[in-house]
Design a protein around this motif. Sequence first.
Motif, short mmCIF file in Angstrom:
data_model
loop_
_atom_site.label_atom_id
_atom_site.label_comp_id
_atom_site.label_asym_id
_atom_site.label_seq_id
_atom_site.Cartn_x
_atom_site.Cartn_y
_atom_site.Cartn_z
N ASP A 1 48.29 39.57 47.13
CA ASP A 1 47.07 40.17 46.59
C ASP A 1 45.90 39.20 46.72
O ASP A 1 44.80 39.57 47.13
N GLU B 1 48.37 51.38 52.28
CA GLU B 1 49.21 51.35 51.09
C GLU B 1 48.82 50.21 50.15
O GLU B 1 48.73 50.38 48.93
N LYS B 2 48.58 49.03 50.73
CA LYS B 2 48.35 47.84 49.91
C LYS B 2 47.01 47.89 49.18
O LYS B 2 46.93 47.57 47.98
N GLU C 1 45.30 50.49 48.33
CA GLU C 1 45.36 51.50 47.29
C GLU C 1 46.17 50.99 46.10
O GLU C 1 45.80 51.23 44.94
N ASP C 2 47.24 50.29 46.35
CA ASP C 2 48.05 49.72 45.27
C ASP C 2 47.22 48.74 44.43
O ASP C 2 47.27 48.76 43.20
N MET C 3 46.44 47.90 45.10
CA MET C 3 45.60 46.95 44.37
C MET C 3 44.52 47.66 43.57
O MET C 3 44.19 47.25 42.44
N LYS D 1 44.78 50.67 42.29
CA LYS D 1 45.45 51.28 41.15
C LYS D 1 45.71 50.27 40.04
O LYS D 1 45.77 50.63 38.86
N ARG D 2 45.88 49.00 40.41
CA ARG D 2 46.13 47.96 39.42
C ARG D 2 44.84 47.28 38.95
O ARG D 2 44.87 46.28 38.24
N ARG E 1 37.68 51.21 44.36
CA ARG E 1 37.94 52.26 45.34
C ARG E 1 36.82 53.29 45.28
O ARG E 1 36.48 53.79 44.21
N ARG F 1 46.47 48.69 31.64
CA ARG F 1 47.54 47.71 31.81
C ARG F 1 47.47 46.58 30.78
O ARG F 1 48.31 45.69 30.77
N ASN G 1 42.52 56.54 38.34
CA ASN G 1 43.45 55.54 37.82
C ASN G 1 44.03 55.92 36.46
O ASN G 1 44.70 55.11 35.82
#
Length: 361
Positions: free
Chosen positions: A40, A70-71, A73-75, A77-78, A83, A108, A205
């Motif tokens: 990341d 994919e990566k 978008e994953d970041m 989301k966290r 985005r 989170r 999110n």
Amino acid sequence: MATEVYHRLREQMDQYSTGFPASESGVELKILEKLYTEEDAEIYLDLSMLLEAPDAFAARTGRSPEAMVEKLEDMAKRGLLFRHTKNGTRRYSAIPFVIGSYEFQLGRMDKELAELTNAYMEEAFLSGMGNNVPPLRTIPVGKSVDITNKVAAYEDAKAIIHAKDKIAVANCICRTQRGLLEKGCDKPKEVCLLFGSHADYYVENKIARYIDQEEACAILDKCEAAGLVNQPANMVNPGGMCNCCGDCCGVLRALNMLPNPGELVHNRYWAVVDPEECTACETCLDRCQMNAIEIGDAAVVDHARCIGCGLCVTTCPVDAIRLEEKPKVLQVPPPASGQELMAITAERRGTSLVPLKMQEK
């Protein structure tokens, strides 16, 4: 001990917005280690604050386009990247710590992260904000301004609301974090308003819900009654609007550490008391988040501390307090956009919005 990539990540994040200064204890590195994997961190270091599609980012940095779809978008989301979604196309950018990854941890935030961020705020972050352009701008409660005064739309919270087609509401990250530490207050929590693409980001999110203008205005009324300071992002067309308390809000806590917060916020108004009308009832003391009022025979407002929120005006039982325009020389209009705000802040701090890796090439 944190690996070298986290030191580089901290240094990069320190370039943006209000910064991410190093502390003596290194607690900020523990925050980064909790939030970011080493992969990341490497990706963040290759991003800029300009939105970029995954395939363009992959081509520029020699990475796999499929993996980056994919990566990134994953970041996002966290809460590690921003985005932006338009016509089905998603683009991503780096974000500051504040306003950015700290706020985006709303879904989170756990006790460990709350403890780490609180320790960091108190050790290093809050004390450094006094030299910055504030990321939020205090504007007065609408009922506190005399209707004969012409108020710019960016100084009127409900005018801002009525100009927005897309609105969402989320819980306050500051009260969420402080509540986990049992240091919070009992003020309303679902009061942070997001607009446009920021509203989309929060809802996508799953940390906010869409609302209409009527509900947003009702939330403002509830916040005024609860004594919360209205603070949209510090720009003419804000992407969000906070409703803050001095107990929890990082911006107000930082301002409270200064002898002259009223001078830093560059707002248009300050409170003025009519000593002939004031009964020294002390109602205004509870409403003031800046400790700007003292009570003797009558209330006295310290203009160096007053941020012009108007909360003291709306509950004075004898109408002895009013908001008055500051001299023009003390009024500073907000930046036109978030990009301009970032540029002004970087110039004042002596940093650059160009990522450090790009400067090295």
